[in-house]
Enzyme design. Structure first.
Site, short mmCIF file in Angstrom:
data_model
loop_
_atom_site.label_atom_id
_atom_site.label_comp_id
_atom_site.label_asym_id
_atom_site.label_seq_id
_atom_site.Cartn_x
_atom_site.Cartn_y
_atom_site.Cartn_z
N TRP A 249 -4.21 6.69 -10.25
CA TRP A 249 -4.81 6.11 -9.05
C TRP A 249 -4.12 4.81 -8.67
CZ3 TRP A 249 -7.20 1.37 -8.33
CH2 TRP A 249 -7.93 1.21 -7.14
N HIS A 250 -3.65 4.07 -9.69
CA HIS A 250 -3.04 2.77 -9.43
C HIS A 250 -1.66 2.88 -8.82
CE1 HIS A 250 -6.26 1.24 -12.07
NE2 HIS A 250 -6.05 0.09 -11.46
N GLY A 251 -0.99 3.99 -8.98
CA GLY A 251 0.34 4.09 -8.37
C GLY A 251 1.13 5.27 -8.88
N PHE A 402 -2.40 -0.99 -3.92
CA PHE A 402 -3.08 0.22 -4.36
C PHE A 402 -4.02 0.76 -3.30
CE2 PHE A 402 -2.63 -2.17 -8.55
CZ PHE A 402 -1.39 -1.60 -8.79
#
Length: 402
Positions: A249-251, A402
């Site tokens: 989800w962060h990248g 993000f």
């Protein structure tokens, strides 16, 4: 059910296209290269919408909660649009649930002096975290991480520790500013950080770090997979799923997934030994200082977290492993080559204030309320002066990406 899946796929599809298209293309090419096949695909120069991960998850929670019967679908489009695009927390959270925030748009609000003062106080502390702590740490973190090949192990460890404070000051500072700003307008947003670096184990850390995201994955991923009500192996599978998905989800970078997997590895022994719910209260709640066992728990948890943060900060897996190899070299016990003395003083002040305010929603919520007004205002002016005098070079909020 059909409408639910349409909503979920549309939201995930948009997020996947904007955030992960090039990542999947590169992974596809790498997979074929293992068989000696060379592919020259077209990647896109995609501009990532600011905060897309946050408001995507927020709208998904609305759809899922309506389907589960926890919330009646709203017929007020203006209120729904305001819920999705609520400006204080739009670009970097906290990720609010429709069950909590949406009903607040239906109510008539009037100005409340006490709430406004409380909101301004939280904004002030958020600004201190971001401008004084995070931005000053960022300068040294950038220097050390960019030149990691030429620094001693002690300096590299210092860089990782400073990054731990940078990301905490940056993200929790933004959350404080967002929550305080919302309170000025009469809205209540949920706490997003609960002094995570005072945690006594990794399970407690994840109950206190980025609470809105952790609880989102718990409610909409972990529990639907069976949570802890399935066999031991499936429980372990579920833990790794939510941590790796949280990292993803962060990248779109393998470093984020390894960061998530590493935290899962930290978490598993506590789960197997059924010690993941041991520390649910505030550390040293009725005492001034922690006892020896608590101190060791806080120190070891912080150290493990710092090591994991290296993967989060590094630009590539190679850089992360090279950095850690440098940390655990013979030079680990030498004097750091970078010694930001004034920053150490600011960090010590910050830690002391956070420690004394650890029982509250944010550090200075009630810390000096028993003092005369002149003393309280004097302290707030001192914090404001520190912001102006020791504010570091302007740095973008980390979580904007993000």
């Amino acid at each position: 059910m059909a409408l639910l899946w349409v909503s979920v796929f549309v939201n995930i599809g948009l997020l996947g296209f904007f955030k992960y298209y090039n990542f999947f293309v590169d992974a596809f090419v790498d997979a074929f290269s293992l068989f000696g096949l060379s592919i020259q695909p077209n990647t896109l120069n995609i501009i990532l919408p600011v905060g897309i991960s946050f408001y995507t998850f927020q709208t998904m929670s609305y759809t899922i909660d309506v389907y589960r019967g926890k919330l009646k679908p709203t017929r007020d489009f203006i209120s729904f649009a305001a819920f999705v695009s609520f400006f204080p927390q739009l670009v970097a959270g906290p990720i609010e649930r429709a069950t909590h925030l949406l009903p607040q748009f239906y109510k008539k609000r009037s100005f409340e002096y006490s709430k406004a003062v409380d909101g301004l106080r939280q904004i002030l502390w958020g600004l201190f975290k971001k401008i004084v702590i995070a931005d000053n740490c960022a300068e040294f973190v950038t220097i050390i991480f960019d030149g990691y090949g030429s620094y001693s192990g002690s300096t590299l460890l210092l860089g990782a520790v400073l990054f731990a404070f940078q990301i905490y000051g940056d993200f929790s500072g933004y959350s404080d500013i967002a929550i305080g700003t919302a309170r000025l307008f009469g809205f209540d947003l949920r706490q997003n950080f609960a002094f995570p670096y005072f945690s006594r184990d990794i399970a407690e850390f994840w109950r206190r770090w980025h609470i809105s995201l952790s609880t989102w994955f718990r409610d909409y991923v972990y529990i639907p997979l069976g949570g802890s009500r399935v066999s031991q192996w499936k429980v372990l599978r579920n833990v790794f799923v939510i941590f790796i998905v949280s990292g993803f989800w962060h990248g779109a970078n393998w470093t984020f997934m390894v960061w998530g997997a590493l935290n899962a590895l930290y978490f598993v022994p506590l789960l197997v030994l059924k010690r993941n719910r041991v520390h649910t209260g505030v550390v040293a709640e009725t005492r001034l200082l922690p006892n020896f066992r608590e101190f060791v728990g806080i120190g070891s948890t912080f150290f493990l977290t710092v090591i994991a943060w290296v993967f989060f900060r590094a630009a590539s897996m190679q850089e992360a492993f090279s950095y850690l190899q440098g940390v655990f070299s013979r030079s680990l016990f030498s004097m750091p080559e970078v010694r930001p003395r004034f920053l150490f003083v600011l960090l010590l002040l910050f830690i002391v204030v956070e420690w004394f305010g650890r029982r509250e929603q944010y550090a200075i919520e009630r810390l000096w309320l028993g003092y005369p007004r002149a003393v309280r205002w004097g302290i707030y002016y001192v914090i404001a002066m520190l912001i102006f005098l020791y504010g570091g070079k302007e740095q973008e909020f980390i979580y904007f990406q993000f």
